[in-house]
Design an enzyme around this catalytic site. Structure first.
Site, PDB file in Angstrom:
ATOM      1  N   ASN A 241       0.868  -1.183   0.000  1.00 38.74           N
ATOM      2  CA  ASN A 241       0.000   0.000   0.000  1.00 38.74           C
ATOM      3  C   ASN A 241       0.901   1.229   0.000  1.00 38.74           C
ATOM      4  O   ASN A 241       1.511   1.550   1.010  1.00 38.74           O
ATOM      5  CB  ASN A 241      -0.885  -0.049   1.257  1.00 38.74           C
ATOM      6  CG  ASN A 241      -1.706   1.216   1.440  1.00 38.74           C
ATOM      7  OD1 ASN A 241      -1.784   2.057   0.549  1.00 38.74           O
ATOM      8  ND2 ASN A 241      -2.319   1.347   2.612  1.00 38.74           N
TER       9      ASN A 241
ATOM     10  N   LYS B 107       0.149   4.305  -0.249  1.00 41.88           N
ATOM     11  CA  LYS B 107      -0.439   5.508   0.371  1.00 41.88           C
ATOM     12  C   LYS B 107      -0.152   6.737  -0.518  1.00 41.88           C
ATOM     13  O   LYS B 107      -0.116   6.602  -1.732  1.00 41.88           O
ATOM     14  CB  LYS B 107       0.057   5.672   1.805  1.00 41.88           C
ATOM     15  CG  LYS B 107      -0.129   4.375   2.606  1.00 41.88           C
ATOM     16  CD  LYS B 107       0.064   4.511   4.078  1.00 41.88           C
ATOM     17  CE  LYS B 107      -0.138   3.137   4.739  1.00 41.88           C
ATOM     18  NZ  LYS B 107      -0.088   3.188   6.184  1.00 41.88           N
TER      19      LYS B 107
ATOM     20  N   HIS C 153      -9.428   1.089   4.897  1.00 43.61           N
ATOM     21  CA  HIS C 153      -8.133   1.216   5.580  1.00 43.61           C
ATOM     22  C   HIS C 153      -8.299   2.148   6.780  1.00 43.61           C
ATOM     23  O   HIS C 153      -9.094   3.100   6.727  1.00 43.61           O
ATOM     24  CB  HIS C 153      -7.089   1.780   4.610  1.00 43.61           C
ATOM     25  CG  HIS C 153      -5.715   1.766   5.193  1.00 43.61           C
ATOM     26  ND1 HIS C 153      -5.272   2.771   6.010  1.00 43.61           N
ATOM     27  CD2 HIS C 153      -4.726   0.862   5.118  1.00 43.61           C
ATOM     28  CE1 HIS C 153      -4.037   2.474   6.413  1.00 43.61           C
ATOM     29  NE2 HIS C 153      -3.680   1.324   5.885  1.00 43.61           N
TER      30      HIS C 153
ATOM     31  N   GLU D 241      -6.701   4.555   7.828  1.00 46.16           N
ATOM     32  CA  GLU D 241      -6.522   5.990   7.537  1.00 46.16           C
ATOM     33  C   GLU D 241      -7.760   6.573   6.849  1.00 46.16           C
ATOM     34  O   GLU D 241      -8.075   7.745   7.042  1.00 46.16           O
ATOM     35  CB  GLU D 241      -5.246   6.191   6.697  1.00 46.16           C
ATOM     36  CG  GLU D 241      -4.007   6.002   7.568  1.00 46.16           C
ATOM     37  CD  GLU D 241      -2.801   5.399   6.868  1.00 46.16           C
ATOM     38  OE1 GLU D 241      -2.711   5.469   5.632  1.00 46.16           O
ATOM     39  OE2 GLU D 241      -1.938   4.826   7.577  1.00 46.16           O
TER      40      GLU D 241
ATOM     41  N   GLU E  29      -5.390  -5.080  10.608  1.00 46.00           N
ATOM     42  CA  GLU E  29      -4.360  -4.061  10.807  1.00 46.00           C
ATOM     43  C   GLU E  29      -4.636  -3.307  12.108  1.00 46.00           C
ATOM     44  O   GLU E  29      -5.409  -2.333  12.095  1.00 46.00           O
ATOM     45  CB  GLU E  29      -4.374  -3.062   9.651  1.00 46.00           C
ATOM     46  CG  GLU E  29      -4.119  -3.678   8.299  1.00 46.00           C
ATOM     47  CD  GLU E  29      -3.496  -2.681   7.330  1.00 46.00           C
ATOM     48  OE1 GLU E  29      -2.430  -2.992   6.796  1.00 46.00           O
ATOM     49  OE2 GLU E  29      -4.037  -1.578   7.160  1.00 46.00           O
TER      50      GLU E  29
ATOM     51  N   GLY F  19       2.382   2.205  10.782  1.00 46.95           N
ATOM     52  CA  GLY F  19       3.314   3.314  10.608  1.00 46.95           C
ATOM     53  C   GLY F  19       4.005   3.730  11.900  1.00 46.95           C
ATOM     54  O   GLY F  19       4.663   4.767  11.953  1.00 46.95           O
TER      55      GLY F  19
ATOM     56  N   SER G 114       3.447  -2.261  10.316  1.00 50.30           N
ATOM     57  CA  SER G 114       4.886  -2.316  10.524  1.00 50.30           C
ATOM     58  C   SER G 114       5.507  -3.679  10.218  1.00 50.30           C
ATOM     59  O   SER G 114       6.409  -4.129  10.939  1.00 50.30           O
ATOM     60  CB  SER G 114       5.250  -1.856  11.943  1.00 50.30           C
ATOM     61  OG  SER G 114       4.821  -0.515  12.147  1.00 50.30           O
TER      62      SER G 114
HETATM   63  P1  PGA Z   1       2.861   0.211   7.667  1.00 47.79           P
HETATM   64  O1  PGA Z   1       1.398   0.380   7.014  1.00 47.79           O
HETATM   65  O2  PGA Z   1       3.421  -1.076   7.092  1.00 47.79           O
HETATM   66  O3  PGA Z   1       3.630   1.422   7.232  1.00 47.79           O
HETATM   67  O4  PGA Z   1       2.666   0.114   9.140  1.00 47.79           O
HETATM   68  C1  PGA Z   1       0.558  -0.712   6.831  1.00 47.79           C
HETATM   69  C2  PGA Z   1      -0.755  -0.247   6.245  1.00 47.79           C
HETATM   70  O5  PGA Z   1      -1.228   0.824   6.633  1.00 47.79           O
HETATM   71  O6  PGA Z   1      -1.350  -0.924   5.384  1.00 47.79           O
END
Ligand code: PGA
Length: 252
Positions: A9, A11, A96, A98, A168, A174, A214
């Site tokens: 992803n 983003k 997601h 976010e 997640e 993140g 992460s």
């Molecule tokens: P990250 O994001 O690997 O940077 O923690 C995962 C995601 O949001 O899909």
């Protein structure tokens, strides 16, 4: 047999030159290194067509990061499932954290988006997961249950089999903090058991459940070795071929 999947992803990262470079690097890598899992990317919507052109033989799955629940019309800034279908995209990430946090996305929205994708034969990657407060107060099993039921349990057995789920935990996205393999496994097993209770074990066993939050080259193998973890949805570590390829190789 369910699929093993590593999905990146991206983003809101990379300009067009950088995006094109990474897409091409990934294709070269994939040609030289046959993987034991499927590899997908979800670049910004602006670059989806370019991705489909670069991956003209579908070497790598191409997913949007979100899409509208509506078919067409006065929804400024949105893209529709029909548009995704018209460029032969493979599907979209839905709900997601976010999108939930910054755009008020709920599981009812997710339910309509998942259905819209499935109706056109595209694949949803449906995301769920609890916040830090919810985990601290011991509500994580209940939160994930409610999310999964609201977003997915109006689907038929044939439909839900085509959904990819990504657990997640919000506190791990993140942040550099990862759920331990055991913490992730117990929620994945929980999700699978909810699906088994509603649709039967055979259906539950066919659904790929990815972990996200992460995932890095140095923890991917341990996470993916859990029995109910079928791959990962990768954010930060999907932005460099060096890291992303090591995560893909965690399945070798
Ligand atoms: P990250 O994001 O690997 O940077 O923690 C995962 C995601 O949001 O899909």
């Amino acid at each position: 047999m369910r699929k093993y999947i590593v999905a990146g992803n991206w983003k809101m990262n990379k300009n067009v030159i950088e995006a094109q470079q990474l897409m091409s690097q990934l294709l070269d890598y994939k040609k030289q290194n046959p993987s034991n899992c499927e590899v997908y990317i979800a670049p910004p919507a602006l670059y989806l067509m370019m991705a489909k052109e670069i991956y003209e033989n579908n070497e790598i799955g191409v997913f949007a990061q979100d899409m509208s629940e509506y078919e067409s019309g006065a929804y400024t800034g949105e893209i529709s499932v029909g548009m995704l279908e018209s460029i032969d995209a493979d599907g979209a990430i839905i709900a997601h954290s976010e999108r939930r946090q910054y755009h008020g996305e709920t599981d009812s929205h997710a339910n309509r988006k998942v259905k819209a994708l499935l109706d056109k034969g595209l694949t949803p990657i449906y995301c769920n997961g609890e916040t830090l407060e919810q985990r601290k107060s011991g509500q994580h099993f209940e939160v994930v249950k409610n999310q999964t039921e609201t977003a997915l349990f109006t689907l038929s057995a044939e439909e839900i089999k085509k959904v990819i789920i990504a657990y997640e935990p919000v506190w791990a996205i993140g942040t550099g903090e990862t759920a331990s393999p055991e913490q992730a496994q117990e929620i994945h097993a929980h999700i699978r058991s909810l699906i088994a209770a509603k649709y039967g074990q055979e259906v539950a066993d066919e659904i790929s459940i990815l972990y996200g939050g992460s995932v890095k080259p140095d923890n991917a193998k341990e996470i993916f070795s859990q029995p109910d973890i079928d791959g990962g949805l990768i954010g930060g570590a999907a932005l460099k071929l060096e890291d992303f390829s090591k995560i893909i190789e965690a399945f070798n």
